[in-house]
Each structure stands twice: as structure tokens, then as C-alpha cells.
Design an enzyme around this catalytic site. Structure first.
Site, short mmCIF file in Angstrom:
data_model
loop_
_atom_site.label_atom_id
_atom_site.label_comp_id
_atom_site.label_asym_id
_atom_site.label_seq_id
_atom_site.Cartn_x
_atom_site.Cartn_y
_atom_site.Cartn_z
N ASP A 78 0.81 -1.23 0.00
CA ASP A 78 0.00 0.00 0.00
C ASP A 78 0.84 1.28 0.00
O ASP A 78 2.01 1.27 0.37
CB ASP A 78 -0.96 0.02 1.20
CG ASP A 78 -0.23 -0.08 2.54
OD1 ASP A 78 0.75 -0.85 2.64
OD2 ASP A 78 -0.64 0.61 3.48
N GLU A 136 -0.63 -1.81 5.23
CA GLU A 136 0.34 -1.72 6.33
C GLU A 136 0.26 -0.38 7.04
O GLU A 136 0.45 -0.29 8.25
CB GLU A 136 1.78 -1.94 5.81
CG GLU A 136 2.81 -2.17 6.90
CD GLU A 136 3.16 -0.93 7.72
OE1 GLU A 136 3.30 -1.01 8.94
OE2 GLU A 136 3.27 0.17 7.11
ZN LIG Z 1 5.48 3.76 6.12
ZN LIG Z 2 6.48 0.94 5.33
#
Ligand SMILES: [Zn+2]
Ligand SMILES: [Zn+2]
Length: 397
Positions: A78, A136
Site C-alpha cells: 500500500d 500496512e
Molecule cells: Zn510507512
Molecule cells: Zn512501510
């Protein structure tokens, strides 16, 4: 051909995939275009591929020709809400969204490692799970993938899990760094609302002013950090948002603030979760006010297994030569949701320098900066390390 030579041979296609992902960055748990690019990169390989239900993850399982254990390799996919200002030819084409944390590199390197390991399927002594993870950056994508069964994707639990993270500063390009024990902090959020009673600013005794009490709380949190926690097991609290009132002559009803709490051990984290809300509500009550204090657990401490971190450092030195693996002296105050994986499976999280040659790692823009750049020269090295960690760990049994 050595794994490293083969990774170098694949570097062009890995860079191509990286640039395509970089140009079309996506945010959070739903990354359909990135997922599609990964699926296309894995097409035709001898993998069992499945995709996520609640998120656009990709889990690919490679079963080797020889019996052996299971190892997991993870790459996150991401991007961030940052407007790219790098001026790179493959810069983001999506306004306000940028791969400013280098996850485009992780995804491309993991796909490269999958290709490389598939070519060695016959001699591979065990199974590799490739974990392509969305979300994440604050969405706990790893937690969702664990809930959807990524750790059981091969039918038995991995004996080890490895994650890589590129860094646009700090390390010269191609230099790896890891350490046994904590490598990244736990990051939790403190949300506070102080309830007072508004009134005329000239007659505070007729109102219940939430602002001085909230200010006291912000300072008391700093005092608490120095009085309640072991100086060798550090804690950081930063109040990053503080809001109250509208003008100078009105006492508001409420004051609110948000703080982040970083810690490096489960015990400090548990103490924070207990002590912070009590401190806030007791200060409120000392002033005849009330307060809501919420301590939200976000990402745990990322803790490397000591033996797996040593194994990673050994592998780096054997594959790339001495001087290419740095034993990190201290953890980094950032946080990672790979921590959820390392809470369940022993493993190691490894940093890889991707600072471009025309920048000084000491002063280069950090990850998350709109001008951070990650050099393509790191791609072959990260691809090779992913593959070597899997091959060597499986060979150990
Ligand atoms: Zn990051
Ligand atoms: Zn990262």
C-alpha cells in the site's frame, strides 16, 4: 547461476513492475489494481494462489520438490496520502497518493523472488508462502491476513517468517540492517476528551474550564514517562493534536487531544495502557471535571527472534560480503504490522538501504516524505535476499 546473479538478471522486470505499481498507487486495504499487477506477475508460475476476502491480498504457495518445512516471505503493497514531488519519470499519476514508504519495491522484489524460487522448485526442500499484504500504513493488513489464514496457507505453520523494508535514508544503497530483539516500536493511540462547563472568560469561577486541565494532562504524561518507566526500556509519548475553544473570551465546554505512545516491550506497553487513562481521569477529577481517555492498541512491538536475526545477518554476509549487513544498535521508533506475524512465528524484519547515489543517507529525505526516492539498484539485492533467506532456512530444516 547464483541466486544473486539470477536476481540481477531479473532486475529489469522487477523494476518494470515496481514502476507500474509506483505510478498507480493505492491506499489501505483495497488495492485492486496493485493486486491485479501482482497476479499478472505470478501468472504461469507453479504456485497455488489465493486472494483475500476482506482485503485485496495475494497469498501464493510454492511447494518444493523435496520434503521440508514452511517459510513465509512478506511484502506490503500500500501507498500513502502524500502528493509526490520527486519529478521521477515514473512518479505517481494519482493526485495526493504516493508510494512514499517504498512498498512498491517490496511488492516487486517479492514477485521477483517468487519467480526465482519457482525456477528452483524441483530442488526446493519445503514450502514457501509469499504474503502480498495491503494496508500496512495504519490498517493492520497483516492482522487481517492472519485472520484469513495466511499462516496456515501451506497446511502447517511456517518455521520462520521474513519481511524486508527499504529506507530512503539512513543506510547506503544495498546495505542491510537488522538486530535481534525489538527492531521497531509498538505504536498506540491516546484519545482524550475533557468535559468542562463553558462560560464567560472573565468569570472562570462560574464555569469549569477544561483547557488548563487538558494542558496539565499533556505535561503530566511527559512527567509520567520519566517517573514510571525504566530508562533502558524507553517510552515516547507525543501529543500531536490539541483542540479547544473558538475565541479569547469564551470558556469552551470541551478540550480534546490525541497522542501517540511508542514503547519497546510488552510490559511497558501494558503499563501504558493501564497508567495513561488513570492519570487523565484523576487529573480531571482533581479539577472537578470529567474526562474520557481511550488507550487504543494499534501495532505491537516488532520483535525479531534472536536466532533468526543472526541467521539473516549471516546470510547477508555470505551472499553479499562483509560490510553489507549492519547490526542495528537500537530499534527504530517507527512501527510495523509485520509485528503481528512475528508475534506468532519466529522471524526477522530486515531494512535495506535504497538511498540514491546522489544523496547522502545521513541527510536524504526520510520514508513518507513527498521527495523521498528509492533507488532501483536496491531491487536485485532485496530480491536475492528474500530468495536466499527462504532457500537457506528451508535447507536447515
Ligand atoms: Zn510507512
Ligand atoms: Zn512501510
Amino acid at each position: 547461476m547464483s541466486v544473486r546473479d539470477e536476481a540481477a538478471r531479473l532486475a529489469g522486470e522487477v523494476a518494470e513492475l515496481r514502476h507500474a505499481i509506483h505510478q498507480e498507487p493505492e491506499i489501505g486495504l483495497d488495492l485492486p489494481k496493485t493486486q491485479d499487477k501482482v497476479l499478472r506477475a505470478l501468472e504461469g508460475l507453479p504456485l497455488t494462489v489465493s486472494t483475500g476476502r476482506a482485503l485485496s491480498s495475494v497469498t501464493a504457495v510454492l511447494r518444493g520438490g523435496a520434503p521440508g518445512p514452511v517459510v513465509l516471505l512478506r511484502g506490503d503493497m500500500d501507498a500513502l496520502l502524500v502528493t509526490e514531488e520527486t519529478g521521477l519519470p515514473y512518479a505517481s499519476a494519482i493526485p495526493g497518493v504516493m508510494h512514499a514508504c517504498g512498498h512498491d519495491q517490496h511488492t516487486a522484489m517479492l514477485a521477483g523472488a517468487a519467480r526465482l524460487l519457482c525456477a528452483r522448485q524441483a530442488e526446493l526442500p519445503g514450502t514457501v508462502i509469499f504474503m502480498f499484504q495491503p494496508g500496512e500504513e495504519g490498517h493492520a493488513g497483516a492482522r487481517h491476513m492472519i485472520d484469513e489464514g495466511v499462516l496456515d496457507a501451506a497446511g502447517e505453520r511456517p518455521v520462520a517468517a521474513y519481511g524486508l523494508h527499504v529506507t530512503s535514508n539512513r543506510l547506503p544503497c544495498g546495505v542491510f540492517s537488522t538486530r535481534p530483539g525489538p527492531i521497531l516500536a509498538a505504536a498506540d493511540q491516546i484519545t482524550v476528551t475533557v468535559h468542562g462547563r463553558g462560560g464567560h472568560a472573565s468569570q472562570p469561577h462560574l464555569a469549569a474550564d477544561p483547557i488548563p486541565a487538558a494542558c496539565e494532562m499533556v505535561l503530566a504524561l511527559q512527567t509520567m514517562v520519566t517517573r514510571k518507566f525504566d530508562v533502558f526500556d524507553p517510552v515516547v509519548i507525543t501529543t500531536g493534536s490539541f483542540h479547544a475553544g473558538t475565541t479569547d473570551n469564551v470558556i469552551p465546554d470541551q478540550a480534546t487531544f490525541l497522542a501517540t505512545a511508542r514503547s519497546y516491550s510488552a510490559s511497558s506497553r501494558a503499563l501504558l495502557a493501564d497508567a495513561v487513562p488513570r492519570l487523565i481521569t484523576d487529573i480531571a477529577s482533581a479539577h472537578g471535571l470529567t474526562a474520557d481517555a481511550r488507550y487504543s492498541a494499534e501495532y505491537p512491538v516488532t520483535v525479531n527472534d534472536a536466532a533468526e536475526a543472526e541467521f539473516a545477518l549471516e546470510t547477508i554476509t555470505e551472499v553479499f560480503g562483509s560490510g553489507r549487513g549492519v547490526r542495528g544498535e537500537f530499534p527504530i521508533p517507527g512501527a510495523e504490522d509485520f509485528s503481528f506475524v512475528l508475534d506468532e512465528v519466529p522471524g526477522a524484519f530486515v531494512f535495506l538501504g535504497a538511498c540514491p547515489p546522489d544523496r547522502d543517507p545521513a541527510t536524504a529525505p526520510t520514508n513518507h516524505s513527498a521527495v523521498a526516492t528509492f533507488d532501483d539498484a536496491a531491487l536485485a539485492e532485496g530480491t536475492a535476499l528474500y530468495a536466499e533467506l527462504a532457500l537457506r532456512r528451508l535447507a536447515r530444516g
